[in-house]
Write a protein that holds these residues in place. Structure first.
Motif, PDB file in Angstrom:
ATOM      1  N   PRO A 198      57.277  76.207  50.473  1.00  0.00           N
ATOM      2  CA  PRO A 198      58.030  75.402  49.432  1.00  0.00           C
ATOM      3  C   PRO A 198      59.188  74.370  50.169  1.00  0.00           C
ATOM      4  O   PRO A 198      59.326  73.451  49.824  1.00  0.00           O
ATOM      5  CB  PRO A 198      58.559  76.399  48.395  1.00  0.00           C
ATOM      6  CG  PRO A 198      57.684  77.400  48.489  1.00  0.00           C
ATOM      7  CD  PRO A 198      57.368  77.565  49.910  1.00  0.00           C
TER       8      PRO A 198
ATOM      9  N   ARG B 110      47.979  68.479  49.676  1.00  0.00           N
ATOM     10  CA  ARG B 110      48.988  69.537  49.128  1.00  0.00           C
ATOM     11  C   ARG B 110      49.328  69.227  47.660  1.00  0.00           C
ATOM     12  O   ARG B 110      49.993  70.326  46.960  1.00  0.00           O
ATOM     13  CB  ARG B 110      50.085  69.466  50.046  1.00  0.00           C
ATOM     14  CG  ARG B 110      50.002  70.181  51.285  1.00  0.00           C
ATOM     15  CD  ARG B 110      48.815  70.409  51.892  1.00  0.00           C
ATOM     16  NE  ARG B 110      48.635  71.254  52.990  1.00  0.00           N
ATOM     17  CZ  ARG B 110      47.481  71.069  53.888  1.00  0.00           C
ATOM     18  NH1 ARG B 110      46.467  70.040  53.863  1.00  0.00           N
ATOM     19  NH2 ARG B 110      47.532  72.059  55.102  1.00  0.00           N
TER      20      ARG B 110
ATOM     21  N   TRP C 218      49.166  72.367  45.092  1.00  0.00           N
ATOM     22  CA  TRP C 218      50.633  72.660  44.580  1.00  0.00           C
ATOM     23  C   TRP C 218      50.746  72.443  42.947  1.00  0.00           C
ATOM     24  O   TRP C 218      51.498  72.553  42.277  1.00  0.00           O
ATOM     25  CB  TRP C 218      51.674  72.237  45.153  1.00  0.00           C
ATOM     26  CG  TRP C 218      52.130  72.871  46.680  1.00  0.00           C
ATOM     27  CD1 TRP C 218      51.602  72.359  47.875  1.00  0.00           C
ATOM     28  CD2 TRP C 218      53.074  73.958  46.658  1.00  0.00           C
ATOM     29  NE1 TRP C 218      51.968  73.301  48.538  1.00  0.00           N
ATOM     30  CE2 TRP C 218      52.997  74.196  48.108  1.00  0.00           C
ATOM     31  CE3 TRP C 218      53.614  74.813  45.759  1.00  0.00           C
ATOM     32  CZ2 TRP C 218      53.809  75.125  48.491  1.00  0.00           C
ATOM     33  CZ3 TRP C 218      54.421  75.773  46.414  1.00  0.00           C
ATOM     34  CH2 TRP C 218      54.517  76.114  47.759  1.00  0.00           C
TER      35      TRP C 218
ATOM     36  N   ILE D  36      58.869  70.247  44.590  1.00  0.00           N
ATOM     37  CA  ILE D  36      58.213  71.737  44.884  1.00  0.00           C
ATOM     38  C   ILE D  36      59.686  72.444  45.036  1.00  0.00           C
ATOM     39  O   ILE D  36      60.109  73.376  44.489  1.00  0.00           O
ATOM     40  CB  ILE D  36      57.487  71.816  45.930  1.00  0.00           C
ATOM     41  CG1 ILE D  36      56.211  71.288  45.573  1.00  0.00           C
ATOM     42  CG2 ILE D  36      57.364  73.344  46.111  1.00  0.00           C
ATOM     43  CD1 ILE D  36      55.172  71.333  46.897  1.00  0.00           C
TER      44      ILE D  36
END
Length: 309
Positions: A132, A154, A158, A166
């Motif tokens: 992260p 990604r 995520w 993030i």
């Protein structure tokens, strides 16, 4: 005809180009063994086609997609036949230990399961905490095609609109991830501190050594050499005592940890053009002071094998 080992690595715009923690494990092993090789740089969206071209069969991940990745090595045949192709850094280390017995082993005898377990521990602790914190910084270090692929995949994994969401800089969310990372390093430090006070003669005392069961003497007189400890087995000996296996090392476990630390230094490179000095980022400036400077010291110890094109 191929005349040396080829290492397939993930392309970047950094100088030097190597940055990925997974491919660094294989690169460290090749450098440590002193095996001549050349690097072929591969952009993220081209990895799947490379697997197909090399005749590799990927596993299918839980989403139903082929799981293709790097590193891969291609090793020329001594008999004029086709090269041997190996994927995944641990498999690469095992293969090179077996095929090049005159080089120092990175996975000492009877420790493969323990080495693999340590790497899994790194993945479940450090990598899960670092992801992260670093993911939004990676695209600017990649080639254009690689950056687009990385951002798209990604964002999907995520489930976010922007990678910056993030762990935004200055946010409480980011501070929590850093706290988790610091705790992970403390756990790792405590684990490795169990080596404290161990003497070479306690490890290499025939005939009861749990690692080596043959040989009548262990001439550890010179740092920076590989030592034949009997049965044709050579282990590294550098004079250091802070390797994962104490005075034995470096081993694959050290290279796995070093690859992660070098990943942090590379991704945090503040220069968008890749020319900035590694290790100048905010996160690494904190990590290198943790646990009495243990992690900075490890990177210094790995410096002789920390090179790439």
């Amino acid at each position: 005809m191929q005349d040396k080992i080829i290492l397939y690595d993930i392309s970047s715009n950094l100088m030097p180009k190597a940055w990925s923690p997974n491919t660094w494990k294989a690169r460290f092993v090749l450098n440590y063994k002193g095996l001549p090789y050349e690097t072929v740089w591969v952009s993220y969206p081209d990895i799947a086609a490379l697997w197909e071209r090399l005749g590799l069969s990927p596993d299918i991940d839980k989403s139903g997609k082929p799981n293709t990745f790097l590193p891969i090595i291609s090793v020329p045949s001594n008999e004029g036949g086709p090269p041997t192709v190996i994927a995944e850094s641990f498999n690469i280390a095992l293969f090179l230990d077996h095929e090049y017995p005159d080089t120092p082993r990175v996975i000492p005898p009877n420790t493969a399961a323990l080495q693999a377990s340590f790497v899994q521990t790194l993945r479940s602790t450090l990598i899960s905490s670092l992801g992260p914190l670093l993911v939004s910084q990676i695209p600017s270090k990649l080639d254009p095609g690689g950056a687009s692929y990385f951002v798209r995949t990604r964002k999907e994994s995520w489930a976010v609109q922007n990678l910056e969401d993030i762990a935004p800089y200055g946010s409480e969310k980011r501070r929590e991830f850093e706290k988790k990372l610091h705790a992970s390093f403390r756990t790792l430090y405590a684990l490795l501190s169990s080596n404290g006070g161990m003497r070479e003669q306690d490890i290499f005392s025939p005939p009861t050594s749990p690692i080596i069961s043959s040989g009548s003497g262990f001439p550890f007189n010179s740092p920076g050499v590989s030592v034949d400890v009997g049965g044709g087995v050579k282990l590294g000996r550098t004079g250091e005592t802070h390797w994962v296996m104490g005075p034995i090392g470096p081993t694959f476990a050290d290279f796995a940890l070093g690859g992660i630390l070098y990943w942090i230094q590379s991704v945090e490179n503040p220069a968008e053009d890749g020319e900035g000095k590694r290790g100048t980022g905010e996160l690494w400036s904190k990590i290198k002071t943790w646990n009495g400077g243990r992690w900075a010291k490890l990177m210094d110890s790995l410096a002789p094998w920390q090179f790439s094109e």
